[in-house]
Design a protein around this motif. Structure first.
Motif, mmCIF file in Angstrom:
data_model
loop_
_atom_site.group_PDB
_atom_site.id
_atom_site.type_symbol
_atom_site.label_atom_id
_atom_site.label_comp_id
_atom_site.label_asym_id
_atom_site.label_seq_id
_atom_site.Cartn_x
_atom_site.Cartn_y
_atom_site.Cartn_z
ATOM 1 N N VAL A 1 -23.497 40.100 51.291
ATOM 2 C CA VAL A 1 -24.888 39.827 50.940
ATOM 3 C C VAL A 1 -24.991 38.412 50.370
ATOM 4 C CG1 VAL A 1 -26.800 40.460 49.400
ATOM 5 C CG2 VAL A 1 -25.431 42.253 50.502
ATOM 6 N N LEU A 2 -25.880 37.611 50.999
ATOM 7 C CA LEU A 2 -26.093 36.235 50.549
ATOM 8 C C LEU A 2 -27.243 36.206 49.551
ATOM 9 C CD1 LEU A 2 -24.598 33.744 51.713
ATOM 10 C CD2 LEU A 2 -26.654 33.298 53.052
ATOM 11 N N THR A 3 -28.295 36.970 49.880
ATOM 12 C CA THR A 3 -29.412 37.137 48.954
ATOM 13 C C THR A 3 -30.188 38.373 49.372
ATOM 14 O OG1 THR A 3 -31.326 36.078 47.927
ATOM 15 C CG2 THR A 3 -30.985 35.641 50.253
ATOM 16 N N TYR A 4 -31.022 38.877 48.450
ATOM 17 C CA TYR A 4 -31.750 40.111 48.779
ATOM 18 C C TYR A 4 -33.025 40.219 47.959
ATOM 19 C CZ TYR A 4 -30.098 41.987 44.348
ATOM 20 O OH TYR A 4 -29.867 42.168 43.020
ATOM 21 N N THR A 5 -33.908 41.100 48.402
ATOM 22 C CA THR A 5 -35.090 41.423 47.616
ATOM 23 C C THR A 5 -35.290 42.934 47.687
ATOM 24 O OG1 THR A 5 -37.428 40.940 47.244
ATOM 25 C CG2 THR A 5 -36.728 41.088 49.527
ATOM 26 N N LEU B 1 -33.959 44.521 51.194
ATOM 27 C CA LEU B 1 -33.830 43.733 52.421
ATOM 28 C C LEU B 1 -32.872 42.620 52.065
ATOM 29 C CD1 LEU B 1 -37.411 43.174 53.886
ATOM 30 C CD2 LEU B 1 -35.565 44.565 54.829
ATOM 31 N N ALA B 2 -31.891 42.401 52.900
ATOM 32 C CA ALA B 2 -30.875 41.411 52.545
ATOM 33 C C ALA B 2 -30.660 40.410 53.671
ATOM 34 C CB ALA B 2 -29.558 42.114 52.239
ATOM 35 N N ILE B 3 -30.283 39.202 53.287
ATOM 36 C CA ILE B 3 -29.745 38.255 54.267
ATOM 37 C C ILE B 3 -28.232 38.322 54.077
ATOM 38 C CG2 ILE B 3 -29.543 35.847 54.971
ATOM 39 C CD1 ILE B 3 -32.464 35.481 54.102
ATOM 40 N N VAL B 4 -27.574 38.654 55.162
ATOM 41 C CA VAL B 4 -26.128 38.851 55.107
ATOM 42 C C VAL B 4 -25.424 37.775 55.914
ATOM 43 C CG1 VAL B 4 -24.288 40.392 55.953
ATOM 44 C CG2 VAL B 4 -26.191 41.336 54.633
ATOM 45 N N VAL C 1 -27.122 46.923 44.328
ATOM 46 C CA VAL C 1 -27.022 45.769 45.228
ATOM 47 C C VAL C 1 -26.668 44.525 44.426
ATOM 48 C CG1 VAL C 1 -28.179 44.444 47.039
ATOM 49 C CG2 VAL C 1 -28.909 46.784 46.557
ATOM 50 N N SER C 2 -25.808 43.680 44.964
ATOM 51 C CA SER C 2 -25.496 42.426 44.286
ATOM 52 C C SER C 2 -25.142 41.360 45.318
ATOM 53 C CB SER C 2 -24.319 42.632 43.334
ATOM 54 O OG SER C 2 -23.177 43.008 44.081
ATOM 55 N N ILE C 3 -25.331 40.125 44.926
ATOM 56 C CA ILE C 3 -24.962 39.012 45.804
ATOM 57 C C ILE C 3 -23.443 38.999 45.932
ATOM 58 C CG2 ILE C 3 -24.876 36.475 45.921
ATOM 59 C CD1 ILE C 3 -27.776 36.567 44.759
ATOM 60 N N GLY C 4 -22.966 38.868 47.161
ATOM 61 C CA GLY C 4 -21.523 38.882 47.392
ATOM 62 C C GLY C 4 -21.009 40.267 47.768
ATOM 63 N N MET C 5 -21.885 41.277 47.641
ATOM 64 C CA MET C 5 -21.472 42.637 47.967
ATOM 65 C C MET C 5 -21.085 42.739 49.446
ATOM 66 S SD MET C 5 -23.919 45.900 47.348
ATOM 67 C CE MET C 5 -24.317 46.767 48.799
ATOM 68 N N PRO D 1 -23.225 49.720 52.232
ATOM 69 C CA PRO D 1 -22.117 49.224 51.407
ATOM 70 C C PRO D 1 -20.784 49.513 52.094
ATOM 71 C CG PRO D 1 -23.671 50.489 50.086
ATOM 72 C CD PRO D 1 -24.064 50.680 51.518
ATOM 73 N N LYS D 2 -19.887 48.521 52.093
ATOM 74 C CA LYS D 2 -18.586 48.701 52.750
ATOM 75 C C LYS D 2 -17.662 49.439 51.797
ATOM 76 C CE LYS D 2 -15.229 46.011 55.325
ATOM 77 N NZ LYS D 2 -14.949 44.686 55.868
ATOM 78 N N TRP D 3 -17.114 50.557 52.270
ATOM 79 C CA TRP D 3 -16.202 51.280 51.371
ATOM 80 C C TRP D 3 -14.928 51.687 52.069
ATOM 81 C CZ3 TRP D 3 -15.360 56.436 52.605
ATOM 82 C CH2 TRP D 3 -16.257 56.979 53.510
ATOM 83 N N TYR D 4 -14.782 51.339 53.345
ATOM 84 C CA TYR D 4 -13.496 51.555 54.018
ATOM 85 C C TYR D 4 -13.306 50.507 55.065
ATOM 86 C CZ TYR D 4 -16.108 53.798 57.828
ATOM 87 O OH TYR D 4 -16.981 54.070 58.846
#
Lengths: 133, 349
Positions: free
Chosen positions: A56-60, A77-80, A100-104, A130-133
């Protein structure tokens, strides 16, 4: 309303298979595809499929959503930025907005992205999870 | 020899516990948990359906199949009782998403909970007949149970996908046998939202008669006995039926444990024994024999005997294991969220 059907159908390559343009001269990747590289004017390109993970680069956060996504609100909504550096915008799903966090790290999953009321077509594409595996 | 070249599963992350459903309907949770041997079930969110589960399970199957060209897949069959459209195929979306169009045969199968193994059966037949290089069979459902019905405690979602082929197989098919009669124990009429069932009639005359019928016939056909197998998996409408039919047929608890997913997953309908098979392949050793028997109301069973090959050790970790999808990173929802997710709440357009 029925205009949505052909428009949606034309977008299958980019929505279903994440097809993007890589221009020969610059090596720049554009998503969705373009006919001409706006930087170099180059028209020579190959089709690439974007990687299925990124950050995630940024989100709202959307709390008052359009009617058709109300069942999912609140959502982000995120820009990835994908692994290859390409950036794309999309909905984060299966994710509590407080987490949600930037860098997630996220993965792209095939999901139902839009429904045309109770009787219209279903439209599919990718969302971030979210990536978990 | 024909068999499975790649396999994969996909499950929702959301779960609802038996207690949460029981609380709303004044049901006694401990007796449901004991009676059905269920603790919780998977819940698909609103943006997940049979098509999306199928695409994700197929992507995992493709990872395990190695470097196969999707254009070499000659057929895609999806077995489900919850195809998102009443009229419009599900398989074409999967074909488009994996880049297997346009030279391909697609069909959606229906036979209550047996639709998934039908797809596997037909896909294998194409390979055995030499019709095509690969055939993809998907077993997927996002099943619905009527509110307060016993089925509401079990109706769950999930998908298993299997790429059948002749070369580089990870599980060879040794025998198949299908067994069916007209036994109306569960149905859904057109335009009805929820299915109906014949209560106790779904047991002896339906599930047990057909599962045992197909299982005994394939054992006789193959000359094998339950102790020859490393693992066995059956259809699992709840936790209890699966265990009972296995033990009555002479299989042991150890043989069924790895594929016995219903207690924590619920009944994934078409996906039930196929997803159980993915969990078994995740841990099977080369040479292991695997017994599989589905059941679909209406009624019938498809039985399969698989032999795991050496290639399993190379591919099992090429994609996520089913146990990880089953156990990790879960999101528990309350009944209100579940009712919203499953479109059980009437709203204005």
């Amino acid at each position: 309303m029925k205009m949505f059907v052909p428009r949606n159908w034309r977008e299958y390559p980019s929505r279903y298979r994440l097809e993007a343009s890589r221009f020969t001269k610059s090596g720049t990747v554009y998503y969705p595809k373009r006919m001409v590289d706006p930087e170099t004017g180059d028209t020579e390109q190959e089709t690439v499929n974007l990687p299925l993970s990124g950050k995630v680069l940024t989100y709202t956060v959307i709390r008052t959503s359009p009617d058709q996504w109300k069942d999912l609100a609140p959502y982000a909504l995120a820009i990835v930025e994908l692994e290859d550096g390409t950036r794309m915008m999309g909905q984060l799903t299966d994710c509590n907005v407080e987490e949600v966090s930037i860098g997630m790290e996220v993965r792209l999953e095939f999901r139902r992205v839009q429904t045309e009321g109770h009787s219209g077509v279903l439209s599919y594409g990718h969302k971030f999870v979210p990536k978990w595996y | 020899m024909a068999g499975i070249v790649g396999y994969g599963a996909h499950l929702p992350r959301h779960r609802i516990k038996v207690e949460e459903i029981a609380k709303v309907w004044g049901a006694d949770a401990p007796s449901y948990k004991r009676g059905l041997m269920l603790r919780e079930k998977s819940v698909p969110p609103p943006d997940m359906d049979t098509i999306t589960l199928s695409v994700e399970a197929t992507r995992n199957a493709l990872k395990r199949a190695g470097s196969i060209d999707p254009k070499d897949i000659g057929a895609i069959y999806i077995g489900s009782e919850s195809h998102p459209y009443a009229v419009k195929p599900s398989g074409t979306v999967v074909a488009e998403a994996i880049g297997a169009t346009p030279d391909i045969h697609c069909a959606d199968f229906e036979f209550a909970c047996k639709a998934g193994t039908e797809a596997m059966y037909v896909a294998l037949s194409h390979i055995e007949a030499g019709q095509m290089k690969y055939a993809l069979a998907i077993a997927a459902d996002t099943s619905q149970g009527a509110p307060s019905d016993a089925l509401e405690f079990s109706a769950a979602a999930g998908a298993g996908a299997f790429i059948m082929g002749n070369d580089n197989v990870i599980a060879e098919i040794l025998y198949t046998h299908s067994y069916m009669t007209d036994t109306p124990d569960f149905w859904r009429r057109e335009h009805q939202f929820y299915p109906q069932h014949g209560s106790r009639f779904t047991g002896e005359e339906a599930y047990f008669a057909h599962t045992k019928g197909a299982s005994r016939a394939i054992l006789e056909k193959s000359g094998m006995k339950p102790s020859d197998f490393a693992y066995a998996v059956f259809h699992q409408p709840n936790g209890k039926f699966h265990q009972r039919v296995a033990l009555e047929l002479g299989f042991t608890q150890e043989q069924i444990d790895p594929g016995w997913l219903a207690p924590v997953l619920g009944n994934t309908y078409s996906g039930a024994s196929p997803i159980g098979l993915t969990a078994i392949l995740d841990i099977a050793k080369p040479g292991d024999l695997v017994f599989m028997c589905s059941y679909g109301s209406g009624s019938g069973s498809d039985a399969f005997i698989w032999k795991v090959t050496d290639r399993i050790d190379e591919v099992r970790d090429a994609a996520v294991r089913t146990s990880k999808l089953l156990e990790e990173n879960l999101i528990y929802v309350d009944y209100g969220t579940y009712a919203k997710f499953r479109h059980k709440i009437r709203k204005n357009d």
